[in-house]
Write an enzyme that holds these catalytic residues in place. Structure first.
Site, PDB file in Angstrom:
ATOM      1  N   ASP A 203       0.812  -1.216   0.000  1.00 18.51           N
ATOM      2  CA  ASP A 203       0.000   0.000   0.000  1.00 18.51           C
ATOM      3  C   ASP A 203       0.849   1.271   0.000  1.00 18.51           C
ATOM      4  O   ASP A 203       2.025   1.255   0.379  1.00 18.51           O
ATOM      5  CB  ASP A 203      -0.883   0.044   1.259  1.00 18.51           C
ATOM      6  CG  ASP A 203      -2.018  -0.967   1.208  1.00 18.51           C
ATOM      7  OD1 ASP A 203      -2.009  -1.841   0.328  1.00 18.51           O
ATOM      8  OD2 ASP A 203      -2.906  -0.874   2.080  1.00 18.51           O
ATOM      9  N   ASP A 204       0.193   2.358  -0.350  1.00 23.02           N
ATOM     10  CA  ASP A 204       0.661   3.747  -0.143  1.00 23.02           C
ATOM     11  C   ASP A 204       1.714   4.212  -1.140  1.00 23.02           C
ATOM     12  O   ASP A 204       2.132   5.362  -1.086  1.00 23.02           O
ATOM     13  CB  ASP A 204       1.181   3.970   1.286  1.00 23.02           C
ATOM     14  CG  ASP A 204       0.097   3.802   2.333  1.00 23.02           C
ATOM     15  OD1 ASP A 204      -1.060   3.531   1.938  1.00 23.02           O
ATOM     16  OD2 ASP A 204       0.401   3.923   3.530  1.00 23.02           O
ATOM     17  N   HIS A 253      -5.884   3.003  -4.213  1.00 20.60           N
ATOM     18  CA  HIS A 253      -5.872   3.324  -2.782  1.00 20.60           C
ATOM     19  C   HIS A 253      -6.307   4.784  -2.568  1.00 20.60           C
ATOM     20  O   HIS A 253      -5.822   5.442  -1.644  1.00 20.60           O
ATOM     21  CB  HIS A 253      -4.468   3.070  -2.237  1.00 20.60           C
ATOM     22  CG  HIS A 253      -4.370   2.831  -0.757  1.00 20.60           C
ATOM     23  ND1 HIS A 253      -5.237   2.019  -0.051  1.00 20.60           N
ATOM     24  CD2 HIS A 253      -3.489   3.311   0.177  1.00 20.60           C
ATOM     25  CE1 HIS A 253      -4.880   2.003   1.242  1.00 20.60           C
ATOM     26  NE2 HIS A 253      -3.841   2.784   1.404  1.00 20.60           N
ATOM     27  N   HIS A 257      -5.011   9.246  -0.237  1.00 19.42           N
ATOM     28  CA  HIS A 257      -5.140   8.449   0.982  1.00 19.42           C
ATOM     29  C   HIS A 257      -6.338   8.924   1.814  1.00 19.42           C
ATOM     30  O   HIS A 257      -6.262   9.144   3.028  1.00 19.42           O
ATOM     31  CB  HIS A 257      -3.850   8.484   1.823  1.00 19.42           C
ATOM     32  CG  HIS A 257      -3.650   7.216   2.604  1.00 19.42           C
ATOM     33  ND1 HIS A 257      -4.094   7.076   3.897  1.00 19.42           N
ATOM     34  CD2 HIS A 257      -3.095   6.028   2.269  1.00 19.42           C
ATOM     35  CE1 HIS A 257      -3.794   5.847   4.311  1.00 19.42           C
ATOM     36  NE2 HIS A 257      -3.201   5.199   3.344  1.00 19.42           N
ATOM     37  N   HIS A 347       3.622  -2.296   3.136  1.00 18.36           N
ATOM     38  CA  HIS A 347       3.629  -0.944   2.571  1.00 18.36           C
ATOM     39  C   HIS A 347       4.848  -0.718   1.687  1.00 18.36           C
ATOM     40  O   HIS A 347       5.921  -1.250   1.968  1.00 18.36           O
ATOM     41  CB  HIS A 347       3.556   0.096   3.686  1.00 18.36           C
ATOM     42  CG  HIS A 347       2.248   0.063   4.411  1.00 18.36           C
ATOM     43  ND1 HIS A 347       1.971  -0.877   5.380  1.00 18.36           N
ATOM     44  CD2 HIS A 347       1.125   0.807   4.262  1.00 18.36           C
ATOM     45  CE1 HIS A 347       0.726  -0.693   5.809  1.00 18.36           C
ATOM     46  NE2 HIS A 347       0.193   0.322   5.157  1.00 18.36           N
TER      47      HIS A 347
HETATM   48 ZN    ZN Z   1      -2.706   3.206   3.180  1.00 17.35          ZN
END
Ligand code: ZN
Length: 394
Positions: A203-204, A253, A257, A347
């Site tokens: 993620d991210d 995503h 965020h 992440h």
């Molecule tokens: Zn996230």
């Protein structure tokens, strides 16, 4: 007299020294010429290289074998291809022709020659690429084109790529040379539903650390899903293209965020769609799955995603890598808990997470797991429906 003779001897000496220097120089030069050829024979597999002229943008750089080539907001008007590391003793080269809108197929060009109209305005609608000589007996060449933002299926050995004569132009190219009977890299690792599998998710990102993760995946022929924050996609376009080229899943995503559980349906859909547009503009492919930031699926979230055709992807193993920033701990968490059908949350934006991934990935393969995308895992285990949440396929 004596004076004159001394000069003559000096001249002779000079001539001898010059000849010696030239001979030594030539020997070095000849050695230099040999070196790259020997290196090519022993180290590098043969591959295609290719470039295209895009209307209003000029020629792209040459891109290496199997790498997607396209330019946003324009269309190709001319094309050329060559071979890198052609083995000594082989005969033939790479040949190709293009279909130019309004005038049709061009006839055959080869090995760096320009097919199409350089500086022209008419778009290319089709491409055929093949090998000749004994290269055609030793290798297959695959061609894949992008039409209206979507990658078409691979075709091989001179078959027609594109949709000719229906008013659709090519957007991009991908060409791969493989040993006879093999397939381009991303087609190799088909999912075997009878064997255990895990979906690693990151993620991210996208971020600089994704390169480490992708290299680890590439070295074992594995894939993962990257849930990307839309506003970061443009500045890491190269890495996102590499994800797509590797067969990794392009996950969504949100744009910034965002906590989707606090937004209106319209705001949720705008955040997701903006991210989808960013990913599609650099890869030609849409995002296929959404992970709501913070795992926050309340409020309007599920209804808004469901209406867009997306399920929400959660996780079963939470590594807490963002909190510990400790590669050993992340490795232990995954390897001590992992089971067939798991979705693992990590992440993209920490060096320690990438280091952990580089250790986890080969170890999971050692243990017999297939490293698959979320959608591949779901497809092997009953599928998904829009508007539902999935954290595991155990
Ligand atoms: Zn996230």
């Amino acid at each position: 007299m004596h004076h004159h003779r001394r000069i003559s001897i000096a001249r002779i000496l000079m001539a001898v020294l010059c000849t010696l220097a030239l001979t030594l120089g030539m020997a070095n030069w000849a050695a230099d010429l040999k070196r790259p050829i020997q290196a090519a024979e022993t180290q590098q597999a043969m591959g295609a290289i290719y470039a295209s002229e895009y209307y209003g943008r000029g020629w792209t750089e040459w891109v290496p074998d199997n790498k997607p080539l396209f330019v946003n907001g324009s269309y190709p008007t001319a094309f050329k291809a060559g071979l890198s590391n052609q083995p000594a003793g082989t005969t033939g080269t790479i040949q190709y022709e293009v279909n130019v809108s309004g005038s049709g197929w061009t006839g055959t060009y080869e090995n760096g020659q320009i097919a199409g109209v350089e500086g022209g305005e008419m778009p290319l609608e089709g491409l055929r690429v093949w090998l000749n000589g004994n290269l055609a007996d030793l290798y297959d060449v695959y061609t894949r084109v992008m039409v209206e933002g979507q990658w078409m299926d691979w075709v091989m050995n001179g078959a027609e790529a594109g949709q000719v004569g229906v008013g659709k132009h090519l957007d991009g190219f991908r060409i791969a040379v493989v040993n006879k009977g093999e397939q381009p890299a991303e087609q190799v690792a088909a999912v075997d539903p009878s064997r255990p599998m895990v979906a690693l998710t990151f993620d991210d990102g996208p971020s600089q650390y994704d390169a480490v993760i992708l290299s680890a995946l590439e070295s074992v022929g594995g894939r993962a899903t990257f849930f990307m924050v839309g506003n970061l996609v443009g500045r890491h376009a190269d890495i996102v293209q590499r994800m797509a080229a590797d067969g990794c899943e392009l996950g969504n995503h949100s744009w910034n965020h965002d906590n989707l559980s606090r937004l209106s349906v319209e705001a949720i859909q705008s955040s997701v769609q903006q991210t989808n547009n960013a990913v599609q503009s650099v890869t030609g492919s849409p995002t296929t799955v959404v992970r709501p930031p913070y795992g926050a699926t309340g409020g309007n979230c599920m209804a808004a995603l469901g209406a867009m055709g997306y399920p929400a992807i959660l996780w079963h193993i939470d590594t807490l890598d963002w909190k510990t920033r400790n590669a050993d701990q992340t490795v232990n968490t995954v390897l001590s808990q992992v089971r067939d059908g798991d979705i693992v949350l990590m992440h993209s934006i920490y060096a320690q997470s990438a280091d952990a991934a580089a250790r986890i990935i080969p170890e999971l393969v050692n243990r017999g797991y297939q490293l698959v995308t979320v959608s591949e895992l779901a497809n092997a285990r009953g599928g998904m429906v829009p508007g539902a949440k999935y954290g595991s396929f155990r």
